[in-house]
Motif scaffolding. Structure first.
Motif, PDB file in Angstrom:
ATOM      1  N   THR A 230      49.933  55.960 100.742  1.00  0.00           N
ATOM      2  CA  THR A 230      48.666  56.695 100.768  1.00  0.00           C
ATOM      3  C   THR A 230      47.538  55.723 101.054  1.00  0.00           C
ATOM      4  O   THR A 230      47.673  54.514 100.873  1.00  0.00           O
ATOM      5  CB  THR A 230      48.390  57.417  99.433  1.00  0.00           C
ATOM      6  OG1 THR A 230      48.269  56.427  98.393  1.00  0.00           O
ATOM      7  CG2 THR A 230      49.502  58.388  99.084  1.00  0.00           C
ATOM      8  N   LYS A 231      46.426  56.267 101.497  1.00  0.00           N
ATOM      9  CA  LYS A 231      45.207  55.487 101.666  1.00  0.00           C
ATOM     10  C   LYS A 231      44.030  56.298 101.135  1.00  0.00           C
ATOM     11  O   LYS A 231      44.043  57.540 101.188  1.00  0.00           O
ATOM     12  CB  LYS A 231      44.958  55.130 103.135  1.00  0.00           C
ATOM     13  CG  LYS A 231      45.733  53.912 103.632  1.00  0.00           C
ATOM     14  CD  LYS A 231      45.317  53.547 105.035  1.00  0.00           C
ATOM     15  CE  LYS A 231      45.974  52.248 105.494  1.00  0.00           C
ATOM     16  NZ  LYS A 231      45.453  51.075 104.795  1.00  0.00           N
ATOM     17  N   THR A 232      43.034  55.614 100.636  1.00  0.00           N
ATOM     18  CA  THR A 232      41.827  56.268 100.148  1.00  0.00           C
ATOM     19  C   THR A 232      40.619  55.590 100.769  1.00  0.00           C
ATOM     20  O   THR A 232      40.467  54.365 100.675  1.00  0.00           O
ATOM     21  CB  THR A 232      41.725  56.200  98.616  1.00  0.00           C
ATOM     22  OG1 THR A 232      42.879  56.828  98.038  1.00  0.00           O
ATOM     23  CG2 THR A 232      40.477  56.913  98.131  1.00  0.00           C
ATOM     24  N   LEU A 233      39.776  56.375 101.428  1.00  0.00           N
ATOM     25  CA  LEU A 233      38.562  55.852 102.040  1.00  0.00           C
ATOM     26  C   LEU A 233      37.371  56.172 101.152  1.00  0.00           C
ATOM     27  O   LEU A 233      37.232  57.290 100.656  1.00  0.00           O
ATOM     28  CB  LEU A 233      38.355  56.467 103.425  1.00  0.00           C
ATOM     29  CG  LEU A 233      39.468  56.249 104.457  1.00  0.00           C
ATOM     30  CD1 LEU A 233      39.095  56.899 105.782  1.00  0.00           C
ATOM     31  CD2 LEU A 233      39.755  54.764 104.644  1.00  0.00           C
ATOM     32  N   ASP A 234      36.510  55.203 100.967  1.00  0.00           N
ATOM     33  CA  ASP A 234      35.298  55.361 100.169  1.00  0.00           C
ATOM     34  C   ASP A 234      34.168  55.814 101.083  1.00  0.00           C
ATOM     35  O   ASP A 234      33.711  55.065 101.944  1.00  0.00           O
ATOM     36  CB  ASP A 234      34.947  54.038  99.494  1.00  0.00           C
ATOM     37  CG  ASP A 234      33.782  54.168  98.516  1.00  0.00           C
ATOM     38  OD1 ASP A 234      33.147  55.243  98.476  1.00  0.00           O
ATOM     39  OD2 ASP A 234      33.494  53.184  97.816  1.00  0.00           O
TER      40      ASP A 234
ATOM     41  N   THR B 210      34.469  55.998 110.553  1.00  0.00           N
ATOM     42  CA  THR B 210      35.033  54.774 111.133  1.00  0.00           C
ATOM     43  C   THR B 210      34.076  53.596 110.940  1.00  0.00           C
ATOM     44  O   THR B 210      34.488  52.501 110.542  1.00  0.00           O
ATOM     45  CB  THR B 210      35.314  54.988 112.634  1.00  0.00           C
ATOM     46  OG1 THR B 210      36.328  55.986 112.778  1.00  0.00           O
ATOM     47  CG2 THR B 210      35.779  53.701 113.299  1.00  0.00           C
ATOM     48  N   GLU B 211      32.803  53.830 111.196  1.00  0.00           N
ATOM     49  CA  GLU B 211      31.813  52.761 111.048  1.00  0.00           C
ATOM     50  C   GLU B 211      31.638  52.343 109.589  1.00  0.00           C
ATOM     51  O   GLU B 211      31.530  51.160 109.282  1.00  0.00           O
ATOM     52  CB  GLU B 211      30.475  53.227 111.623  1.00  0.00           C
ATOM     53  CG  GLU B 211      30.497  53.438 113.130  1.00  0.00           C
ATOM     54  CD  GLU B 211      29.259  54.149 113.645  1.00  0.00           C
ATOM     55  OE1 GLU B 211      28.452  54.634 112.802  1.00  0.00           O
ATOM     56  OE2 GLU B 211      29.090  54.243 114.872  1.00  0.00           O
ATOM     57  N   GLN B 212      31.634  53.320 108.686  1.00  0.00           N
ATOM     58  CA  GLN B 212      31.388  53.023 107.273  1.00  0.00           C
ATOM     59  C   GLN B 212      32.568  52.323 106.609  1.00  0.00           C
ATOM     60  O   GLN B 212      32.393  51.497 105.717  1.00  0.00           O
ATOM     61  CB  GLN B 212      31.072  54.315 106.516  1.00  0.00           C
ATOM     62  CG  GLN B 212      29.742  54.939 106.863  1.00  0.00           C
ATOM     63  CD  GLN B 212      29.521  56.257 106.136  1.00  0.00           C
ATOM     64  OE1 GLN B 212      30.243  56.595 105.197  1.00  0.00           O
ATOM     65  NE2 GLN B 212      28.517  57.009 106.558  1.00  0.00           N
ATOM     66  N   THR B 213      33.788  52.665 107.032  1.00  0.00           N
ATOM     67  CA  THR B 213      34.984  52.180 106.340  1.00  0.00           C
ATOM     68  C   THR B 213      35.742  51.123 107.123  1.00  0.00           C
ATOM     69  O   THR B 213      36.744  50.594 106.639  1.00  0.00           O
ATOM     70  CB  THR B 213      35.943  53.344 106.038  1.00  0.00           C
ATOM     71  OG1 THR B 213      36.393  53.927 107.276  1.00  0.00           O
ATOM     72  CG2 THR B 213      35.254  54.412 105.196  1.00  0.00           C
ATOM     73  N   ASN B 214      35.272  50.839 108.348  1.00  0.00           N
ATOM     74  CA  ASN B 214      35.963  49.878 109.218  1.00  0.00           C
ATOM     75  C   ASN B 214      37.421  50.284 109.424  1.00  0.00           C
ATOM     76  O   ASN B 214      38.331  49.453 109.427  1.00  0.00           O
ATOM     77  CB  ASN B 214      35.877  48.458 108.642  1.00  0.00           C
ATOM     78  CG  ASN B 214      36.237  47.401 109.671  1.00  0.00           C
ATOM     79  OD1 ASN B 214      36.010  47.592 110.872  1.00  0.00           O
ATOM     80  ND2 ASN B 214      36.797  46.287 109.222  1.00  0.00           N
ATOM     81  N   SER B 215      37.645  51.582 109.585  1.00  0.00           N
ATOM     82  CA  SER B 215      38.981  52.135 109.814  1.00  0.00           C
ATOM     83  C   SER B 215      38.959  52.974 111.081  1.00  0.00           C
ATOM     84  O   SER B 215      37.903  53.480 111.486  1.00  0.00           O
ATOM     85  CB  SER B 215      39.420  53.004 108.630  1.00  0.00           C
ATOM     86  OG  SER B 215      39.410  52.267 107.429  1.00  0.00           O
TER      87      SER B 215
END
Length: 346
Positions: free
Chosen positions: A45-49, A203-208
């Motif tokens: 799993t992954k969790t993005l802030d 994408t910009e906020q999480t660098n993902s």
């Protein structure tokens, strides 16, 4: 400085390519996502802030194979054959009956045997006609889901555990366009262009690398190894366990995650809200490659998947797909995001 030998350059290039896009094993349809994740050295799993304490949860979807779309029904051939046979028999029986009556110069008599034969032939014709009619309706309604064919997704990816909620959208974009307000309800009234803007900011906020799934990725993730109409089964009671749709929604969308998830741990893949996909609309699956298929390079429409809270079961099937203008906002249109792993990014 002396130039590097050609063999060194080739090996370096091969290593770089291998590191950028490693070859992943395909899911066997039985192994748990947790076990697959260990095998490929990726977190399950992954969790993005998203900020302000708001998180976005995603689950790993293994690389794998599946049959995309809806197979052509056999009812058409069977129905046409039986209808033709019964029609021919009916004409033959009537012709013999009339000829015999004429030869004996008698008024035609309806004997019990004659009536039984006629009833049987008519029943066969009706049965064949019904199957034929079902097939014609199937062809009309599901034509965009043909031809069903094997598809391979060579790279694993992460997909949102839930549809994007109003709280998540508000946190990222700063507004909530939804018609049916509720922080944990899926965001709606978003266009494909709005969904792209949301993914770009995340994408910009999480660098993902966050975006929308292709429709092949969406259907594969929805099915989670199943071949049935819904990931829960083939009948409406199966759908009721996993989806909000016309029969149980009370004409409103519901908070995400209240129904049963599929084998990958995804919620609300059926019903509740239509979900935008990345692809441009392709009418015929035969025009797409069998490996990592994506829609055409040009077109006017984008794809939506999953059905919604106000539609019938047929619109909530795993294979169901519709198209709309990417600028179209509607209170039935929402989204679910996809994230590419750090390795194997496309």
């Amino acid at each position: 400085m002396r130039p590097l030998p050609l063999i060194v350059i080739v090996l370096a290039g091969s290593l770089a390519a291998s590191e950028a896009a490693p070859a992943y094993p395909l899911w066997d349809g039985v192994e748990s996502v947790a076990d697959y994740a260990k095998k490929v050295n990726l977190p399950p799993t992954k969790t993005l802030d998203l900020g302000n304490g708001v998180k976005l949860e995603l689950v790993l979807i293994p690389a794998g194979k599946f049959v995309m779309g809806t197979p052509e029904p056999e009812k058409a051939v069977v129905g046409q054959t039986m209808t033709g046979i019964s029609g021919g028999l009916l004409l033959l029986v009537v012709a013999v009956w009339l000829v015999r009556a004429w030869r004996h110069r008698k008024r035609p008599q309806f004997s019990m045997g004659f009536m039984l034969v006629m009833t049987f032939v008519a029943a066969v014709g009706v049965w064949g006609g019904v199957r034929w009619n079902e097939a014609l309706k199937h062809q009309y309604y599901f034509s965009a889901e043909h031809p069903a064919r094997p598809v391979t997704l060579t790279q694993p990816f992460y997909l949102g555990k839930y549809a994007v909620t109003q709280e998540q959208y508000q946190t990222v974009i700063g507004t909530n366009p939804s018609n049916f307000k509720g922080t944990d309800k899926p965001v709606e009234n978003v266009s494909w262009d709005d969904a792209q803007a949301f993914c770009k900011k995340v994408t910009e906020q999480t660098n993902s690398s966050v975006g929308l799934p292709t429709e092949a990725e969406w259907e594969y993730a929805c099915r989670a190894g199943t071949r049935t109409e819904y990931y829960s089964g083939d009948v409406e009671s199966d759908l009721d366990r996993v989806a909000w749709y016309a029969a149980n929604s009370k004409r409103t969308p519901h908070p995400v995650g209240q129904k049963e998830p599929n084998n990958f741990g995804l919620y609300d893949m059926h019903g509740n809200i239509w979900q935008w996909c990345q692809d441009l609309w392709e009418e015929n699956y035969a025009n797409l490659p069998n490996e990592n298929p994506q829609g055409p390079a040009e077109g006017a429409y984008r794809v939506l998947r999953g059905g919604s809270w106000n539609l019938n079961p047929v619109d909530s099937r795993s294979a169901r797909r519709v198209r709309h203008d990417p600028v179209q906002r509607h209170y039935l249109f929402g989204m679910r995001v996809r994230l590419v792993p750090a390795f194997g990014a496309r």
